[in-house]
Design a protein around this motif. Structure first.
Motif, short mmCIF file in Angstrom:
data_model
loop_
_atom_site.label_atom_id
_atom_site.label_comp_id
_atom_site.label_asym_id
_atom_site.label_seq_id
_atom_site.Cartn_x
_atom_site.Cartn_y
_atom_site.Cartn_z
N TYR A 44 17.55 -44.17 9.61
CA TYR A 44 17.54 -45.32 10.12
C TYR A 44 17.77 -45.07 11.59
O TYR A 44 16.79 -45.95 12.47
CB TYR A 44 18.70 -46.35 9.84
N CYS A 45 18.23 -44.15 12.06
CA CYS A 45 18.47 -43.87 13.72
C CYS A 45 16.83 -43.52 14.09
O CYS A 45 16.77 -43.59 15.30
CB CYS A 45 19.54 -43.02 13.85
N THR A 51 12.90 -45.45 4.16
CA THR A 51 13.29 -44.47 3.54
C THR A 51 14.62 -44.92 3.05
O THR A 51 15.54 -45.80 3.58
CB THR A 51 13.81 -43.26 4.46
N TRP A 52 14.96 -44.81 1.66
CA TRP A 52 16.03 -44.95 1.00
C TRP A 52 16.44 -43.89 -0.17
O TRP A 52 15.49 -43.60 -0.85
CB TRP A 52 16.02 -46.41 0.29
N ASP A 53 17.68 -43.47 0.04
CA ASP A 53 18.13 -42.68 -1.27
C ASP A 53 18.32 -43.32 -2.38
O ASP A 53 19.43 -44.12 -2.50
CB ASP A 53 19.49 -41.69 -0.56
N PRO A 54 17.90 -43.02 -3.42
CA PRO A 54 18.25 -43.81 -4.70
C PRO A 54 19.50 -43.67 -5.45
O PRO A 54 19.84 -44.14 -6.29
CB PRO A 54 16.75 -43.39 -5.64
N LYS A 55 19.93 -42.35 -4.73
CA LYS A 55 21.50 -42.29 -5.40
C LYS A 55 22.76 -43.20 -4.82
O LYS A 55 23.79 -43.33 -4.97
CB LYS A 55 21.93 -40.80 -4.93
N GLY A 61 24.35 -51.95 5.18
CA GLY A 61 25.16 -52.69 6.38
C GLY A 61 25.76 -51.54 7.00
O GLY A 61 25.82 -51.77 8.32
N LEU A 62 26.28 -50.41 6.52
CA LEU A 62 27.06 -49.36 7.14
C LEU A 62 26.03 -48.62 8.20
O LEU A 62 26.49 -48.40 9.38
CB LEU A 62 27.75 -48.45 6.30
N TYR A 63 24.78 -48.34 7.88
CA TYR A 63 23.71 -47.70 8.42
C TYR A 63 23.24 -48.66 9.56
O TYR A 63 23.09 -48.33 10.77
CB TYR A 63 22.66 -47.43 7.52
N ILE A 64 23.16 -49.85 9.35
CA ILE A 64 22.62 -50.72 10.20
C ILE A 64 23.68 -50.99 11.55
O ILE A 64 23.19 -50.92 12.78
CB ILE A 64 22.39 -52.17 9.87
N LEU A 65 24.93 -51.03 11.08
CA LEU A 65 26.06 -51.09 12.34
C LEU A 65 25.86 -49.65 12.75
O LEU A 65 26.12 -49.87 14.15
CB LEU A 65 27.36 -51.17 11.33
#
Length: 448
Positions: A44-45, A51-55, A61-65
């Motif tokens: 995300y940075c 991109t998204w890890d299916p696990k 929210g944490l990554y957006i913050l």
């Protein structure tokens, strides 16, 4: 007095920074769940929003913050500064808790950046404190939930709805706490409403089954008073319903290992956990330990206790879950508790039944002392849909329920708050020391 509390808050923040620095110095690589969270945040940075890890099972929210902190304050996106995301939310925790405690104690909140002593003590609650130094969702999720509840109690319902959406970006089941925020605010308002209150809601300690039925029967008459404030929360529920339909379920990824189950004993584990870790709160009310023992004893009736015990025994027999993660991951304290206590003998889980009941009565008495019947019941009722479907015994799942439960206890004596803080510090020092300095070759680091 205010200046003293500000000094204590600065000390609290300073200790948190020192602990974070030690975590980063010793644990230099992502650990446990961090290998999933950190790469996702780094993606995300870099602007790789698709991109998204299916696990990963929780929303972003944490990554957006972290990205917001990266863009606004020019934080670097590396492991150390990603962990700082959580520590910064740990800074906010006592400030929000001060408002929540003030609501339940019906006290005016102190000036900003001046948290109460009780809020500072509760902010070092071991599970929250520990995960404030790893890149996990726990502390941001907790703070966002508490902000939602505080906004609702201040009658800022549209703000509460917005914050509720934010909380659901950290954990999906926070939608339950959005409902709690609405219910807590409205029940307190109706309790102290001047004039004729249409909702029957007597003091909890003197209430019986008949009063509960009467309260339920009176609820339709109170709907005209309750519905106007519900609009923002209805929006949150609608959006959440849309997400569930789009996602074909609540869990985002790794659905095979996170299948909802009917896990009734999870409620018993929660009340045991709450009592073991919060015993100073239970025994240090007005009248001290002897009074709570006397009050609990007076509530125990042979016939009712026998019926409840039989029911609990049946649920333990049929709904105990030996989750494969719990049985295989020996880096968690719960692995050893399960192996060395609950699996010691087939009869052991049943031996705790009287203790579960006594602990439940003790918490009921402590919480109900200054609340109405429905105010006391709303949290246990909403705990059900958050804990019953969770098959894994995991202290992190108990974090938000415990903090909301603890905040409702309004008469902890000064010496009790001191003992509570000392107890939390002992646990924090022990768990942190073991995690950082007692790594075992072939096993790893031990943690909650």
């Amino acid at each position: 007095m205010s200046s003293d509390r500000r000094i204590l808050y600065v000390v609290y923040c300073g200790v948190a920074v020192a602990v974070l620095k030690e975590f980063n110095a010793v644990v230099t690589e992502p650990y446990m769940d961090e290998p999933f969270h950190v790469p996702q945040a780094l993606a995300y940075c870099r602007g790789e929003w698709s991109t998204w890890d299916p696990k990963i099972t929780t929303p972003p929210g944490l990554y957006i913050l972290s990205v917001l902190l990266h863009r606004v304050f020019m934080f670097k996106c590396n492991l150390n500064l990603l962990r700082l995301t959580n520590t910064l939310t740990l800074f906010a925790l006592p400030l929000v808790l001060t408002r929540l405690l003030g609501f339940h104690q019906r006290r005016r909140s102190p000036p900003k950046l001046t948290p109460s002593i009780e809020a500072l003590v509760l902010s070092i609650f071991p599970v929250a404190w520990f995960f404030g130094f790893l890149y996990y969702t726990e502390v941001p999720s907790l703070v966002s939930v508490l902000c939602t509840v505080v906004a609702a109690t201040q009658n800022k319902h549209w703000l509460a709805g917005l914050l509720g959406i934010v909380s659901c970006l950290f954990r999906q089941n926070n939608v339950i706490w959005v409902l709690y925020a609405y219910a807590a605010s409205q029940l307190m308002r109706l309790r102290f409403k001047r004039g004729d209150a249409k909702l029957y809601d007597p003091p909890a300690l003197g209430a019986g089954p008949g009063d509960f039925i009467r309260s339920i029967m009176s609820a339709p008459k109170a709907l005209p008073e309750l519905l106007p404030a519900f609009a923002p929360y209805a929006v949150v529920l609608a959006l959440f319903g849309g997400f569930v339909i789009w996602n074909d379920g609540i869990v985002l990824g790794d659905k095979s290992n996170h299948v909802p189950s009917f896990h009734v004993p999870q409620l018993y584990y929660f009340i045991a956990f709450a009592t073991i870790i919060g015993w100073p709160v239970v025994i240090c009310g007005e009248g001290g330990p002897l009074k709570i023992v006397t009050d609990v004893s007076s509530r125990i009736r042979a016939l009712l206790t026998t019926i409840i015990s039989i029911f609990m025994g049946i649920t333990i027999q049929h709904f105990t879950i030996h989750h494969p993660f719990l049985l295989s991951d020996n880096r968690h304290f719960t692995f050893y508790i399960w192996r060395r206590v609950f699996m010691l003998h087939a009869a052991v889980p049943y031996l705790f039944i009287p203790g579960y009941q006594a602990c439940a009565w003790a918490w009921w008495i402590r919480v109900a002392r200054d609340q109405s019947l429905l105010q006391t019941l709303v949290l246990p009722v909403l705990i059900l849909p958050t804990l019953l479907p969770t098959p894994l015994l995991e202290p992190r799942y108990f974090l938000v329920p415990y903090i909301l439960l603890r905040a409702q206890v309004v008469d902890v004596q000064s010496y009790g708050i001191f003992v509570e803080g000392l107890w939390y510090m002992v646990i924090n020092m022990a768990t942190t020391y073991v995690f950082l300095y007692k790594e075992r070759v072939g096993v790893g680091r031990f943690m909650w």
